[in-house]
Design an enzyme around this catalytic site. Structure first.
Site, PDB file in Angstrom:
ATOM      1  NE  ARG A   1      25.190  -8.564   2.929  1.00 12.71           N
ATOM      2  CZ  ARG A   1      23.891  -8.712   3.203  1.00 12.71           C
ATOM      3  NH1 ARG A   1      23.003  -7.871   2.689  1.00 12.71           N
ATOM      4  NH2 ARG A   1      23.465  -9.670   3.998  1.00 12.71           N
TER       5      ARG A   1
ATOM      6  NE  ARG B   1      11.493  -7.652  10.103  1.00 13.85           N
ATOM      7  CZ  ARG B   1      12.125  -7.534   8.943  1.00 13.85           C
ATOM      8  NH1 ARG B   1      12.141  -6.379   8.329  1.00 13.85           N
ATOM      9  NH2 ARG B   1      12.711  -8.568   8.394  1.00 13.85           N
TER      10      ARG B   1
ATOM     11  CG  ASP C   1      13.604 -11.305   0.728  1.00  7.36           C
ATOM     12  OD1 ASP C   1      13.141 -11.647   1.839  1.00  7.36           O
ATOM     13  OD2 ASP C   1      14.661 -10.661   0.613  1.00  7.36           O
TER      14      ASP C   1
ATOM     15  CE  LYS D   1      12.324 -12.979   5.909  1.00  8.59           C
ATOM     16  NZ  LYS D   1      13.747 -12.726   6.074  1.00  8.59           N
TER      17      LYS D   1
ATOM     18  NE  ARG E   1       7.256 -10.186   3.204  1.00  9.74           N
ATOM     19  CZ  ARG E   1       8.481  -9.802   2.862  1.00  9.74           C
ATOM     20  NH1 ARG E   1       9.409 -10.704   2.609  1.00  9.74           N
ATOM     21  NH2 ARG E   1       8.782  -8.520   2.765  1.00  9.74           N
TER      22      ARG E   1
HETATM   23  C1  S3P Z   1      18.648 -10.084   3.710  1.00 12.87           C
HETATM   24  C2  S3P Z   1      18.453 -11.327   4.235  1.00 12.87           C
HETATM   25  C3  S3P Z   1      17.131 -11.958   4.340  1.00 12.87           C
HETATM   26  C4  S3P Z   1      16.095 -11.235   3.475  1.00 12.87           C
HETATM   27  C5  S3P Z   1      16.180  -9.734   3.591  1.00 12.87           C
HETATM   28  C6  S3P Z   1      17.553  -9.254   3.190  1.00 12.87           C
HETATM   29  C7  S3P Z   1      20.026  -9.541   3.669  1.00 12.87           C
HETATM   30  O1  S3P Z   1      16.705 -11.873   5.691  1.00 12.87           O
HETATM   31  O2  S3P Z   1      14.797 -11.676   3.831  1.00 12.87           O
HETATM   32  O3  S3P Z   1      15.221  -9.123   2.756  1.00 12.87           O
HETATM   33  O4  S3P Z   1      20.270  -8.570   2.944  1.00 12.87           O
HETATM   34  O5  S3P Z   1      20.880 -10.099   4.370  1.00 12.87           O
HETATM   35  P1  S3P Z   1      17.091 -13.009   6.761  1.00 12.87           P
HETATM   36  O6  S3P Z   1      18.538 -13.044   6.855  1.00 12.87           O
HETATM   37  O7  S3P Z   1      16.459 -12.540   8.034  1.00 12.87           O
HETATM   38  O8  S3P Z   1      16.475 -14.260   6.240  1.00 12.87           O
END
Ligand code: S3P
Length: 425
Positions: free
Chosen positions: A27, A121, A312, A339, A343
């Site tokens: 971000r 995905r 995670d 994921k 998982r």
């Molecule tokens: C993340 C959000 C999560 C997480 C990923 C990172 C993020 O995914 O599993 O490793 O940085 O916004 P989801 O929003 O698909 O749950």
């Protein structure tokens, strides 16, 4: 690459500093590229996923350079340029989903590609709401490659069935560049790094429980200090709790309440963990964590609003649960199947090989503890960084050696992982 792991003789002791948060690093580069002005990002992640994001924004014309080992300088006019070549997101779902929201409202077209795992995905979760905003996106039956035909967007009021920070962030980022107001509501609050950082950089953003509203905004570049990654710290937290004689401190861990579910679960399981020196850094809560070997762990139920706060960490929590007395049940975590690997299925197949009693459920798993981890098996990482590191932690208490295939995938989020384990041995 096959990694062999043997039982630890003595526990883990000392002090480590956990490297940079992956979610925030992504971000930081994205938002400072959208912001007008100069900005320094300190403690940027060395994981391959964040480097995919970095390279994409360079390709989109932003001036980004390393001015230190983990320090980036970003100089941006606050606008992006067309890239004639596809944008390669590698293995990174966060990159793909967040930049789709950014690219949908540009006045140029873009193509996002990724590796084999990323191309499997689900992307419908972002294509559907973006299409409601007026976006024009071509996919391969809801998967990457994505071709995004940039166009004018309109704000929407969207209620998601999923608690996903990636989907939420995608829509909020599209909303920054759409006409009117965009409101996104989710069932349970997912990680809120996007909301915090957009607010820090001056966006017009308001949060009301599990709803977030943005209006078209211009961002202003500001320096960003990225905190340590609690998802990386999670491997060390579990290692400390299950290996006899362990007692150590993990420094600079991000403790944002929307991310720190593992701390609550460890306490629920009777684990010895203590948070020290809490403070705020670039809008994010951060602190040090003291972990000690905990002989009397007990099973618990992890469900509902817990899930987005530790999604995670569930693979390594499965290893922890195998060392807790009684049953640990994980429910409402069906998105674990989407994921970097499925998982749920992969944890069940691999942890069974080393003597852990784990039962597959459609939306999670049940573990019966306390079990001896037998070892003497080769486990498959399925090209999934978090599975590879979770299996390594299991190996630290296994009776016989464990082999992990595809251990090099740890580079995706945590290249320093094994070096830090050695630091504590
Ligand atoms: C993340 C959000 C999560 C997480 C990923 C990172 C993020 O995914 O599993 O490793 O940085 O916004 P989801 O929003 O698909 O749950």
């Amino acid at each position: 690459m096959l990694k062999r792991v043997q039982k630890l003789k003595n526990g883990l002791r000392g002090v480590i500093t956990i490297p940079s948060d992956k979610s925030i690093s992504h971000r930081a580069v994205m938002f400072s590229s959208l912001a007008k002005g100069n900005c320094v990002i300190n403690n940027f992640s060395s994981g391959a996923d964040c480097h995919s994001t970095l390279n994409i924004f360079k390709q989109l014309g932003v001036n980004i350079e390393f001015i230190g080992k983990k320090t980036l300088k970003v100089e941006s006019e606050g606008k992006l340029n067309h890239s004639f070549t596809p944008l390669d997101a590698g293995n990174s779902g966060t990159t793909t989903r967040l930049i789709s929201g950014i690219l949908a409202g540009q006045n140029f077209d873009s193509t996002i590609i990724g590796d084999e795992s990323l191309s499997k995905r689900p992307m419908k979760r972002i294509i559907e709401p973006l299409t409601l905003m007026g976006a024009n996106i071509e996919s391969v039956d809801g998967h990457a490659p994505l071709t995004i035909h940039g166009c004018k967007l309109n704000g929407i009021n969207y209620s998601s069935k999923l608690s996903s920070a990636q989907v939420k962030s995608c829509i909020l980022l599209a909303g920054l560049n759409a006409e009117g107001e965009t409101t996104y509501t989710e069932p349970y609050i997912s990680r809120n790094h996007t909301e915090l950082l957009l607010d820090y950089l001056g966006a017009d953003i308001k949060v009301n429980d599990s709803s977030v509203t943005v209006r078209p905004s211009k961002l202003t570049g500001k320096d960003i200090e990225v905190v340590g990654d609690i998802s990386s710290a999670a491997f060390f937290i579990v290692a400390g709790l299950i290996t006899t004689k362990s007692d150590f401190i993990i420094k600079n861990v991000g403790l944002n309440p929307t991310r720190a579910g593992i701390i609550d679960i460890v306490k629920r399981m009777n684990g010895q963990i203590e948070i020290l020196d809490k403070h705020v850094q670039s809008g994010e809560l951060v602190g040090n964590i003291k972990v000690q070997y905990s002989e009397n762990l007990k099973g618990c139920t992890i469900e509902g609003e817990d899930i987005p706060r530790l999604i995670d960490e569930l693979p390594v929590i499965a290893v922890l649960a195998s060392q807790a007395e009684g049953q640990t049940t994980v429910k409402n975590a069906e998105d674990l199947r989407n994921k970097e690997s499925d998982r749920i299925k992969c944890l069940v197949s691999e942890l069974t090989k080393i003597g852990i009693s784990i039962t597959e459920k459609s939306d999670g798993f049940i573990i019966n503890g306390k079990t001896k981890i037998t070892g003497n098996a080769e486990l498959e990482s399925y090209h999934d960084h978090r599975l590879a590191m979770s299996f390594y932690i299991a190996g630290l208490i296994a009776e016989k050696e464990i082999g992990i295939n595809g251990f090099e995938w740890t580079k995706i989020s945590f290249p320093e992982f094994e070096e830090l384990i050695y630091k504590l041995i």
